[in-house]
Design an enzyme around this catalytic site. Structure first.
Site, PDB file in Angstrom:
ATOM      1  N   GLU A 179       0.813  -1.225   0.000  1.00 55.74           N
ATOM      2  CA  GLU A 179       0.000   0.000   0.000  1.00 55.74           C
ATOM      3  C   GLU A 179       0.845   1.274   0.000  1.00 55.74           C
ATOM      4  O   GLU A 179       1.277   1.736   1.049  1.00 55.74           O
ATOM      5  CB  GLU A 179      -0.939   0.015   1.214  1.00 55.74           C
ATOM      6  CG  GLU A 179      -1.804   1.275   1.267  1.00 55.74           C
ATOM      7  CD  GLU A 179      -2.777   1.332   2.445  1.00 55.74           C
ATOM      8  OE1 GLU A 179      -2.717   0.459   3.325  1.00 55.74           O
ATOM      9  OE2 GLU A 179      -3.579   2.265   2.474  1.00 55.74           O
ATOM     10  N   LYS A 224      -2.542  -2.068  -3.066  1.00 49.57           N
ATOM     11  CA  LYS A 224      -3.590  -1.186  -2.509  1.00 49.57           C
ATOM     12  C   LYS A 224      -3.192   0.268  -2.762  1.00 49.57           C
ATOM     13  O   LYS A 224      -2.512   0.885  -1.944  1.00 49.57           O
ATOM     14  CB  LYS A 224      -3.756  -1.471  -1.010  1.00 49.57           C
ATOM     15  CG  LYS A 224      -4.750  -0.551  -0.315  1.00 49.57           C
ATOM     16  CD  LYS A 224      -5.187  -1.118   1.024  1.00 49.57           C
ATOM     17  CE  LYS A 224      -6.020  -0.126   1.799  1.00 49.57           C
ATOM     18  NZ  LYS A 224      -6.692  -0.715   2.955  1.00 49.57           N
TER      19      LYS A 224
HETATM   20  P1  13P Z   1      -9.359   4.288   4.130  1.00 50.28           P
HETATM   21  O1  13P Z   1     -10.225   3.535   3.133  1.00 50.28           O
HETATM   22  O2  13P Z   1     -10.145   4.936   5.220  1.00 50.28           O
HETATM   23  O3  13P Z   1      -8.394   5.200   3.430  1.00 50.28           O
HETATM   24  O4  13P Z   1      -8.510   3.201   4.884  1.00 50.28           O
HETATM   25  C1  13P Z   1      -7.928   2.188   4.171  1.00 50.28           C
HETATM   26  C2  13P Z   1      -6.670   1.780   4.820  1.00 50.28           C
HETATM   27  O5  13P Z   1      -6.506   0.657   5.221  1.00 50.28           O
HETATM   28  C3  13P Z   1      -5.595   2.782   4.937  1.00 50.28           C
HETATM   29  O6  13P Z   1      -4.400   2.145   5.254  1.00 50.28           O
END
Ligand code: 13P
Length: 343
Positions: A179, A224
Site C-alpha cells: 500500500e 492497494k
Molecule cells: P481508508 O479507506 O479509510 O483510506 O482506509 C484504508 C486503509 O486501510 C488505509 O491504510
C-alpha cells in the site's frame, strides 16, 4: 482453504467481493469514536468490531478479507469465540496490519517513512499462528508543491521498505498488501489531479522496481493504491468519469498483469464517490487484474454513526454496513447504479 500465496491473493480479490480495512490503530479508532461520543476502551473496540464481523450477509457475500490491528487479532467475542474465528466462519480471510506507522524521515522535513521492519520475521510467524494469511503495510507520500514534496528520497525509501516487507511476508506464507498511499487529504492537499497522476505513476514504478529487486512474486501480492484524484483543497475537483479514466490509465502504465488484484483505499473520499469511482472503472471493460475495494472509512462511516456506541443500535449499524458492502460489491463488478443507493 489453500495455503498457496497465489490462491490466497485470488480469494482476497474474488469477484464481487472486497476487503474490510478494520485495522485502525488505537489512536486512529479514538478519532472515529470521538465523532460518536464513545469512549475508546478495549471492550468498546471489541464490541464495535464484533458487530461488523457478525454482519452475516455482508461478510458472507461481499467481504473477502478483513485487516485487523494487533489487539483485535488476539481478542475474543463476548461469548468467547476468537474474532479471527468469526471472520473465518464467514468465509473471509483474516489479515493483519504489520507496519509500525509513518515516522518523520530524518533530513526531509514534512516527509515520512513507514517503520516496522526490525523483528518483522518473528512477528509474521506469530501472526501466522494466530490465523493471519495476509498482511498490510502502508507507505504515506504527501504532495506539497510549495515545499517541493515528495522528494525522490522519500519515494525510494518507502518503496524499499514496502519491498522488504513484501519479501518477508511471502517467506512466512502470508500475502502482502502493498500500500503506497499518495495522500489526498494531507496538510496542504491543494494539488491538481495531474500532479496526483504524476506522483502516483512515479511511486508505483519505483515500488514495482523494488519488488523486482527483492524477488517478490507478483502473483502473490495485492496492490492497494490511491485513486487519481485532486487534493481535497484543490480549487478544481474532478468528475467521477475523469477520476476513473486517469486511475485506469495510470494503473495500466505501471502495474504488471501478473498482479492478481488491486484493492483501492478510500483515502477520505465520500462513501458514495468511492463506490462510484470503483464502479466506473469496472464498467469500462476488461482489465488485466481484478479491481476492488479495501476501504476503511468508506465502508464503516455509516455503520459507525448508526451504532453510536449503543448495543440497541447493533441491527441498524449492521444494516448500514451491509448496504455499503453490497454497493461496493456491485461496483467491483461494474454493476452499481446510483438508484440503488436509496433503494
Ligand atoms: P481508508 O479507506 O479509510 O483510506 O482506509 C484504508 C486503509 O486501510 C488505509 O491504510
Amino acid at each position: 482453504m489453500s495455503e498457496r500465496l497465489e490462491d490466497i491473493a485470488e480469494a482476497m480479490v474474488a469477484t464481487g467481493q472486497g476487503i474490510l480495512a478494520a485495522d485502525e490503530s488505537t489512536g486512529t479508532i479514538k478519532k472515529r469514536f470521538d465523532q460518536i461520543g464513545t469512549e475508546n476502551t478495549e471492550d468498546n473496540r471489541r464490541d464495535y468490531r464484533e458487530m461488523l464481523f457478525r454482519s452475516t450477509e455482508a461478510m458472507n457475500y461481499y467481504i473477502s478479507g478483513v485487516i485487523l490491528f494487533d489487539e483485535t487479532i488476539r481478542q475474543k467475542a463476548a461469548d468467547g469465540t476468537p474474532l479471527v474465528e468469526l471472520i473465518r466462519k464467514a468465509g473471509a480471510v483474516p489479515g493483519i496490519k504489520v507496519d509500525k506507522g509513518a515516522k518523520p524521515l530524518a533530513g526531509f522535513p514534512g516527509e515520512t517513512v513507514t517503520e516496522g521492519l526490525d523483528g518483522l520475521r518473528e512477528r509474521l510467524a506469530e501472526y501466522y499462528e494466530l490465523g493471519a494469511r495476509f498482511a498490510k503495510w502502508r507507505a504515506v507520500i504527501d504532495i506539497s508543491e510549495d515545499d517541493g514534496l515528495p522528494s525522490s528520497t522519500c519515494i525510494q525509501a518507502n518503496a524499499h521498505a514496502l519491498a522488504r516487507y513484501a519479501a518477508l511476508c511471502q517467506e512466512a506464507g502470508i500475502v502482502p498488501i502493498v500500500e503506497p498511499e499518495i495522500l489526498m487529504d494531507g496538510p496542504t492537499a491543494a494539488h491538481d489531479i495531474e500532479t496526483c497522476y504524476e506522483v502516483t505513476e512515479w511511486t508505483l514504478n519505483t515500488v514495482f522496481s523494488e519488488l523486482f529487486q527483492m524477488d517478490v512474486m507478483l502473483e502473490g501480492i495485492v496492490l492497494k493504491p490511491n485513486m487519481i484524484v485532486p487534493g481535497k483543497n484543490a480549487p478544481i475537483q474532478a468528475a467521477p468519469e475523469e477520476v476513473a479514466e486517469l486511475t485506469l490509465r495510470c494503473l495500466k502504465a505501471t502495474v504488471p498483469a501478473a498482479v492478481p488484484g488491486i484493492a483501492f483505499l478510500s483515502g477520505g473520499q465520500s462513501d458514495e464517490l468511492a463506490t462510484e469511482h470503483l464502479h466506473l472503472m469496472n464498467a469500462a471493460g476488461s482489465l488485466p487484474w481484478k479491481l476492488t475495494f479495501s476501504y476503511g472509512r468508506a465502508l464503516q462511516q455509516a455503520a459507525l454513526k448508526a451504532w453510536g456506541g449503543k448495543p440497541e443500535n447493533v441491527a441498524a449499524a449492521q444494516a448500514a454496513f451491509l448496504h455499503r458492502a453490497k454497493m461496493n460489491g456491485l461496483a467491483a463488478k461494474g454493476e452499481w447504479q446510483k438508484a440503488l443507493e436509496s433503494a
